[in-house]
Design a protein around this motif. Structure first.
Motif, PDB file in Angstrom:
ATOM      1  N   ARG A  83       0.839  -1.214   0.000  1.00  0.00           N
ATOM      2  CA  ARG A  83       0.000   0.000   0.000  1.00  0.00           C
ATOM      3  C   ARG A  83       0.864   1.251   0.000  1.00  0.00           C
ATOM      4  N   GLY A  84       1.972   1.198   0.739  1.00  0.00           N
ATOM      5  CA  GLY A  84       2.848   2.354   0.808  1.00  0.00           C
ATOM      6  C   GLY A  84       3.531   2.666  -0.508  1.00  0.00           C
ATOM      7  N   ARG A  85       3.620   1.681  -1.392  1.00  0.00           N
ATOM      8  CA  ARG A  85       4.271   1.868  -2.686  1.00  0.00           C
ATOM      9  C   ARG A  85       3.268   2.108  -3.814  1.00  0.00           C
ATOM     10  N   ALA A  86       1.983   1.995  -3.501  1.00  0.00           N
ATOM     11  CA  ALA A  86       0.953   2.005  -4.544  1.00  0.00           C
ATOM     12  C   ALA A  86       0.893   3.335  -5.285  1.00  0.00           C
ATOM     13  N   ARG A  87       0.665   3.227  -6.600  1.00  0.00           N
ATOM     14  CA  ARG A  87       0.471   4.398  -7.456  1.00  0.00           C
ATOM     15  C   ARG A  87      -0.641   4.103  -8.455  1.00  0.00           C
ATOM     16  N   ASP A  88      -1.138   5.150  -9.090  1.00  0.00           N
ATOM     17  CA  ASP A  88      -2.125   5.009 -10.175  1.00  0.00           C
ATOM     18  C   ASP A  88      -3.328   4.172  -9.767  1.00  0.00           C
ATOM     19  N   GLY A  89      -3.818   4.398  -8.541  1.00  0.00           N
ATOM     20  CA  GLY A  89      -5.001   3.680  -8.073  1.00  0.00           C
ATOM     21  C   GLY A  89      -4.699   2.343  -7.429  1.00  0.00           C
ATOM     22  N   GLY A  90      -3.436   1.996  -7.298  1.00  0.00           N
ATOM     23  CA  GLY A  90      -3.073   0.735  -6.672  1.00  0.00           C
ATOM     24  C   GLY A  90      -3.457   0.683  -5.203  1.00  0.00           C
ATOM     25  N   ASP A  91      -3.617  -0.529  -4.695  1.00  0.00           N
ATOM     26  CA  ASP A  91      -3.996  -0.729  -3.298  1.00  0.00           C
ATOM     27  C   ASP A  91      -3.592  -2.155  -2.934  1.00  0.00           C
ATOM     28  N   ALA A  92      -3.659  -2.483  -1.661  1.00  0.00           N
ATOM     29  CA  ALA A  92      -3.332  -3.838  -1.217  1.00  0.00           C
ATOM     30  C   ALA A  92      -4.044  -4.149   0.085  1.00  0.00           C
ATOM     31  N   ALA A  93      -4.417  -5.412   0.230  1.00  0.00           N
ATOM     32  CA  ALA A  93      -5.069  -5.883   1.445  1.00  0.00           C
ATOM     33  C   ALA A  93      -4.607  -7.299   1.726  1.00  0.00           C
ATOM     34  N   PHE A  94      -4.564  -7.649   2.997  1.00  0.00           N
ATOM     35  CA  PHE A  94      -4.212  -9.002   3.413  1.00  0.00           C
ATOM     36  C   PHE A  94      -5.474  -9.829   3.627  1.00  0.00           C
ATOM     37  N   VAL A  95      -5.437 -11.081   3.148  1.00  0.00           N
ATOM     38  CA  VAL A  95      -6.484 -12.057   3.438  1.00  0.00           C
ATOM     39  C   VAL A  95      -5.797 -13.369   3.801  1.00  0.00           C
ATOM     40  N   ARG A  96      -6.164 -13.932   4.932  1.00  0.00           N
ATOM     41  CA  ARG A  96      -5.556 -15.207   5.313  1.00  0.00           C
ATOM     42  C   ARG A  96      -6.025 -16.312   4.372  1.00  0.00           C
ATOM     43  N   CYS A  97      -5.092 -17.157   3.950  1.00  0.00           N
ATOM     44  CA  CYS A  97      -5.444 -18.222   3.014  1.00  0.00           C
ATOM     45  C   CYS A  97      -4.505 -19.410   3.185  1.00  0.00           C
ATOM     46  N   ASP A  98      -5.084 -20.586   3.338  1.00  0.00           N
ATOM     47  CA  ASP A  98      -4.361 -21.847   3.298  1.00  0.00           C
ATOM     48  C   ASP A  98      -4.642 -22.463   1.936  1.00  0.00           C
ATOM     49  N   VAL A  99      -3.648 -22.491   1.052  1.00  0.00           N
ATOM     50  CA  VAL A  99      -3.892 -22.907  -0.331  1.00  0.00           C
ATOM     51  C   VAL A  99      -4.206 -24.390  -0.460  1.00  0.00           C
ATOM     52  N   THR A 100      -4.037 -25.161   0.613  1.00  0.00           N
ATOM     53  CA  THR A 100      -4.342 -26.593   0.567  1.00  0.00           C
ATOM     54  C   THR A 100      -5.747 -26.904   1.069  1.00  0.00           C
ATOM     55  N   ASP A 101      -6.511 -25.872   1.432  1.00  0.00           N
ATOM     56  CA  ASP A 101      -7.853 -26.060   1.993  1.00  0.00           C
ATOM     57  C   ASP A 101      -8.870 -25.317   1.134  1.00  0.00           C
ATOM     58  N   LYS A 102      -9.804 -26.038   0.529  1.00  0.00           N
ATOM     59  CA  LYS A 102     -10.721 -25.422  -0.432  1.00  0.00           C
ATOM     60  C   LYS A 102     -11.590 -24.343   0.197  1.00  0.00           C
ATOM     61  N   ALA A 103     -12.074 -24.588   1.418  1.00  0.00           N
ATOM     62  CA  ALA A 103     -12.912 -23.583   2.070  1.00  0.00           C
ATOM     63  C   ALA A 103     -12.137 -22.291   2.293  1.00  0.00           C
ATOM     64  N   SER A 104     -10.880 -22.416   2.695  1.00  0.00           N
ATOM     65  CA  SER A 104     -10.044 -21.239   2.924  1.00  0.00           C
ATOM     66  C   SER A 104      -9.786 -20.496   1.622  1.00  0.00           C
ATOM     67  N   VAL A 105      -9.468 -21.236   0.561  1.00  0.00           N
ATOM     68  CA  VAL A 105      -9.216 -20.601  -0.742  1.00  0.00           C
ATOM     69  C   VAL A 105     -10.470 -19.901  -1.249  1.00  0.00           C
ATOM     70  N   THR A 106     -11.606 -20.569  -1.152  1.00  0.00           N
ATOM     71  CA  THR A 106     -12.864 -19.981  -1.631  1.00  0.00           C
ATOM     72  C   THR A 106     -13.186 -18.701  -0.877  1.00  0.00           C
ATOM     73  N   ALA A 107     -13.036 -18.740   0.450  1.00  0.00           N
ATOM     74  CA  ALA A 107     -13.317 -17.546   1.250  1.00  0.00           C
ATOM     75  C   ALA A 107     -12.374 -16.409   0.888  1.00  0.00           C
ATOM     76  N   ALA A 108     -11.106 -16.713   0.641  1.00  0.00           N
ATOM     77  CA  ALA A 108     -10.127 -15.670   0.314  1.00  0.00           C
ATOM     78  C   ALA A 108     -10.403 -15.054  -1.049  1.00  0.00           C
ATOM     79  N   VAL A 109     -10.718 -15.886  -2.041  1.00  0.00           N
ATOM     80  CA  VAL A 109     -11.024 -15.360  -3.379  1.00  0.00           C
ATOM     81  C   VAL A 109     -12.291 -14.506  -3.334  1.00  0.00           C
ATOM     82  N   GLU A 110     -13.296 -14.960  -2.611  1.00  0.00           N
ATOM     83  CA  GLU A 110     -14.529 -14.171  -2.506  1.00  0.00           C
ATOM     84  C   GLU A 110     -14.296 -12.869  -1.757  1.00  0.00           C
ATOM     85  N   ALA A 111     -13.405 -12.882  -0.766  1.00  0.00           N
ATOM     86  CA  ALA A 111     -13.058 -11.637  -0.070  1.00  0.00           C
ATOM     87  C   ALA A 111     -12.370 -10.669  -1.024  1.00  0.00           C
ATOM     88  N   CYS A 112     -11.536 -11.190  -1.898  1.00  0.00           N
ATOM     89  CA  CYS A 112     -10.870 -10.353  -2.903  1.00  0.00           C
ATOM     90  C   CYS A 112     -11.894  -9.688  -3.815  1.00  0.00           C
TER      91      CYS A 112
END
Length: 255
Positions: free
Chosen positions: A51-80
């Motif tokens: 976020r501190g480096r963002a330009r031209d409308g850039g932004d960033a957010a953290f979402v917890r995600c365990d890539v080996t767990d489908k529920a976690s991945v689905t929740a993270a993608v939907e949060a995005c």
């Protein structure tokens, strides 16, 4: 205007090393980035830095995600999608080898399944969940992480080799499967990249670093070198580039 202005990117394993460098570069180029990371402290810090480096409308957010767990991945993608409205770019960066690897006759079976589950299944699972969202946005880019071990023999790394070889094959297959939906699928194949994790694995052994560097035509790579390739693959500059595995390896594979 930034090369990624208006794009939304989801980066797994985005808390450190290559993932963090990529999140920072994407934000600098105008992308809205989700740092998908299992370690909350690392993920929050990486998102704040991006976020501190963002330009031209850039932004960033953290979402917890365990890539080996489908529920976690689905929740993270939907949060995005919920936060930024769409998804254009998936960077399947989570993964890595460990010192437990070895030849097939010696490596622990647990290490084989760790590598397959994290590196290969994680890539499969995140793609499974994210690709429909990328298609809804009108197409975009999937960037997988392979390795030079998928392109050349490297003794003592058979578990990691199996996983990354699978990632390379999956990359080519997905490129064909999803081209009709205007989704490009490519992979980056780094050599040794001096992330903090790799430095810890080497244990500060200067001699080992020197020996590794001697096998690389242009010296050892840094996370930023891989991030720059990811920027290209995420951008419209790679509009007709798909199904490729790009070595970013300081010439190791041509020696």
């Amino acid at each position: 205007m930034g090369r990624l202005a208006g794009k939304v990117a989801f980066i797994t394993g985005g808390g450190g090393g290559i993932g963090r460098a990529t999140a920072e570069r994407f934000a600098e180029e105008g992308a809205k980035v989700v740092v998908a990371e299992i370690d909350a402290a690392l993920g929050e810090a990486a998102a704040e830095s991006a976020r501190g480096r963002a330009r031209d409308g850039g932004d960033a957010a953290f979402v917890r995600c365990d890539v080996t767990d489908k529920a976690s991945v689905t929740a993270a993608v939907e949060a995005c999608v919920g936060r930024f409205g769409k998804l254009d770019v998936l960077h399947n960066n989570a993964g890595g080898s460990t010192p437990n690897d070895g030849p097939v006759t010696e490596a622990p079976e647990e290490e084989f399944w760790r590598a397959i589950t994290l590196d290969l299944f994680g890539t499969f699972l995140c793609s499974k969940v994210a690709i429909p969202r990328i298609a809804e946005a009108g197409g975009g880019s999937v960037i997988n992480m392979s390795s030079i071990v998928a392109l050349m023999a490297l003794p003592g790394r058979d578990c990691y080799t199996a996983a990354k070889g699978g990632v390379s094959a999956l990359t080519r297959s997905m490129a064909v499967e999803y081209a009709a939906q205007r989704i490009r699928v490519n992979a980056i194949a780094p050599s040794v990249t001096l992330s903090d994790r790799v430095k810890r694995m080497l244990g500060g052994d200067g001699r080992a670093l020197d020996e590794l560097a001697a096998t690389h035509l242009l010296g050892l790579g840094q996370p930023i070198h891989i991030a720059e390739m990811a920027v290209y693959l995420a951008s419209d500059e790679s509009a007709i580039t798909t199904g490729q595995v790009f070595p970013v390896d300081s010439g190791v594979t041509v020696r």
